[in-house]
Design a protein around this motif. Structure first.
Motif, PDB file in Angstrom:
ATOM      1  N   LEU A  86       0.828  -1.193   0.000  1.00 43.67           N
ATOM      2  CA  LEU A  86       0.000   0.000   0.000  1.00 43.67           C
ATOM      3  C   LEU A  86       0.869   1.251   0.000  1.00 43.67           C
ATOM      4  N   ASN A  87       0.488   2.211  -0.826  1.00 45.59           N
ATOM      5  CA  ASN A  87       1.171   3.506  -0.865  1.00 45.59           C
ATOM      6  C   ASN A  87       0.242   4.611  -0.404  1.00 45.59           C
ATOM      7  N   PHE A  88       0.827   5.580   0.275  1.00 41.78           N
ATOM      8  CA  PHE A  88       0.222   6.897   0.427  1.00 41.78           C
ATOM      9  C   PHE A  88       0.900   7.801  -0.603  1.00 41.78           C
ATOM     10  N   TRP A  89       0.386   9.015  -0.743  1.00 42.94           N
ATOM     11  CA  TRP A  89       0.894   9.880  -1.804  1.00 42.94           C
ATOM     12  C   TRP A  89       1.175  11.279  -1.278  1.00 42.94           C
ATOM     13  N   ALA A  90       2.342  11.796  -1.659  1.00 47.19           N
ATOM     14  CA  ALA A  90       2.695  13.202  -1.455  1.00 47.19           C
ATOM     15  C   ALA A  90       2.758  13.818  -2.842  1.00 47.19           C
ATOM     16  N   ILE A 144       4.513   1.035   6.041  1.00 52.35           N
ATOM     17  CA  ILE A 144       5.370   0.003   6.626  1.00 52.35           C
ATOM     18  C   ILE A 144       4.741  -0.493   7.924  1.00 52.35           C
ATOM     19  N   GLY A 145       5.112  -1.705   8.320  1.00 52.33           N
ATOM     20  CA  GLY A 145       4.628  -2.251   9.583  1.00 52.33           C
ATOM     21  C   GLY A 145       3.138  -2.546   9.554  1.00 52.33           C
ATOM     22  N   ARG A 146       2.588  -2.677  10.750  1.00 56.00           N
ATOM     23  CA  ARG A 146       1.185  -3.056  10.888  1.00 56.00           C
ATOM     24  C   ARG A 146       0.264  -1.837  10.924  1.00 56.00           C
ATOM     25  N   VAL A 147      -0.985  -2.099  10.582  1.00 55.32           N
ATOM     26  CA  VAL A 147      -2.040  -1.118  10.817  1.00 55.32           C
ATOM     27  C   VAL A 147      -2.517  -1.318  12.251  1.00 55.32           C
ATOM     28  N   SER A 148      -2.439  -0.289  13.069  1.00 55.94           N
ATOM     29  CA  SER A 148      -2.968  -0.392  14.423  1.00 55.94           C
ATOM     30  C   SER A 148      -4.294   0.349  14.504  1.00 55.94           C
ATOM     31  N   MET A 149      -4.875   0.434  15.695  1.00 60.76           N
ATOM     32  CA  MET A 149      -6.225   0.969  15.812  1.00 60.76           C
ATOM     33  C   MET A 149      -6.329   2.406  15.307  1.00 60.76           C
ATOM     34  N   ALA A 190      -2.019  11.667   1.074  1.00 59.49           N
ATOM     35  CA  ALA A 190      -3.255  11.194   0.453  1.00 59.49           C
ATOM     36  C   ALA A 190      -3.288   9.673   0.401  1.00 59.49           C
ATOM     37  N   LEU A 191      -4.463   9.120   0.658  1.00 55.15           N
ATOM     38  CA  LEU A 191      -4.662   7.678   0.525  1.00 55.15           C
ATOM     39  C   LEU A 191      -5.601   7.354  -0.635  1.00 55.15           C
ATOM     40  N   ARG A 211      -5.080   8.475  -8.184  1.00 50.91           N
ATOM     41  CA  ARG A 211      -4.123   7.393  -8.417  1.00 50.91           C
ATOM     42  C   ARG A 211      -4.494   6.106  -7.682  1.00 50.91           C
ATOM     43  N   GLN A 212      -5.326   6.199  -6.680  1.00 50.82           N
ATOM     44  CA  GLN A 212      -5.647   5.046  -5.838  1.00 50.82           C
ATOM     45  C   GLN A 212      -7.108   5.147  -5.396  1.00 50.82           C
TER      46      GLN A 212
END
Length: 338
Positions: free
Chosen positions: A268-272, A280-285, A303-304, A308-309
């Motif tokens: 998964l990417n976020f965007w600047a 990176i790593g886990r998704v937490s609450m 941006a999520l 683009r996504q």
């Protein structure tokens, strides 16, 4: 910026779906708070574009929506007439003999619809049940007789033709408007359109309406950045370890905000702007971490969901569908309707 809902794009998608079924009256599905995007904003925008038929799941949704629409807008309740429910100003879509006889005591105070089970085995009168009350129901003048397709997003699935045939067998000769198609059914072609179509997920910019305009944008604020040395790890379970000197940003979103934990380690990417930054790593609450090492400057938010996504891209990574992503987007995101 939070969650940005483009009402102009949503209305354009509704109109585009309506154009696919020019002989049918175009309705709009606004259940689950308009798929999480705010029924109190979405439904009036659609009314302004010409929609007059709206579909919610349960009566409480209909009661919440009723003050936001003029009297000539019909709000159909797909769960039908549940015992003790206030249906004032709403149109229950009756699903069983029990609901039919419960609702009969209220007529002619309000309109009603009928849902038939054409093969999905979820809601609606089965053929024998319908045959037993068909004459009485038809004489009472239902506002709509409808059914729902189980496999409409699979155009070549034989179940579509089977359900169409079953629906015709149960309704041919009944003098009432008919509806079978939601978004997927609209795309199957005119045989499925009947008198009214229910524009749903495609209106919100998601599959299976491939030509839909993007409706939802989502940007997430950066809470903090930190430098991480080679060999240091980040987050729960130390699921990511730096292979180079890295700059890590912590973002204010997590699975409590509708970003599934299953997104971890899926690319998964976020965007600047135009530059992708990997999660990176886990998704937490409440938190997600991203690697912003390659950015010359870390912006205040990333941006999520953007051009683009899409929600369907996110759903594919999470192993789910766009519907679930849309309806799960959390209340902690500030919402802006444009």
């Amino acid at each position: 910026m939070g969650l940005v809902i483009n009402l102009s794009a949503l209305v354009a998608n509704w109109k585009a779906l309506a154009e696919r079924a020019p002989a049918a009256r175009p309705g709009a599905v606004v259940k689950a708070d308009a798929y999480g995007l705010g029924a109190a904003k979405v439904a009036p925008a659609l009314y302004g574009a010409g929609a007059r038929d709206f579909f919610v799941a349960v009566a409480s949704e209909g009661r919440a929506l009723r003050p936001h629409l003029p009297e000539d807008a019909r709000i159909f309740v797909l769960a039908g007439h549940m015992e003790g429910e206030d249906l004032t100003g709403l149109v229950p879509v009756l699903n069983s003999p029990a609901q039919f006889f419960r609702d009969r005591a209220l007529r002619p105070k309000g309109a009603f619809g009928i849902q038939l089970d054409s093969g999905m085995n979820r809601l609606g009168f089965e053929p024998a049940e319908w045959a037993a009350i068909r004459a009485e129901a038809a004489a009472a003048g239902p506002a709509l007789i409808m059914s729902h397709l189980a496999c409409a997003d699979e155009p070549d699935n034989a179940a579509n033709a089977a359900q169409l045939a079953a629906f015709r067998a149960m309704t041919d000769g009944v003098d009432a408007p008919r509806a079978l198609a939601a978004t997927g059914g609209i795309l199957l072609g005119p045989d499925f359109h009947f008198d009214l179509v229910r524009c749903g997920v495609g209106m919100y910019g998601a599959d299976p309406f491939v030509g839909a305009q993007s409706v939802v944008g989502l940007s997430v604020p950066v809470i903090q950045t930190r430098d991480v040395a080679v060999g240091e790890s980040v987050g729960y379970g130390y699921a990511w370890t730096a292979a180079r000197p890295s700059k890590i940003a912590t973002l204010a979103a997590g699975y409590a905000d509708g970003l599934p934990r299953s997104l971890a380690n899926k690319g998964l990417n976020f965007w600047a702007g135009d530059q992708a930054v990997p999660m990176i790593g886990r998704v937490s609450m409440d938190l997600i971490t991203v690697d912003v090492t390659d950015l010359s400057e870390v912006p205040a938010e990333l941006a999520l969901l953007n051009e683009r996504q899409s929600v369907d891209d996110l759903a594919a990574l999470a192993g789910t569908i766009g519907y679930e992503i849309l309806t799960s987007l959390g209340r902690r995101y500030p919402r802006v309707w444009v």
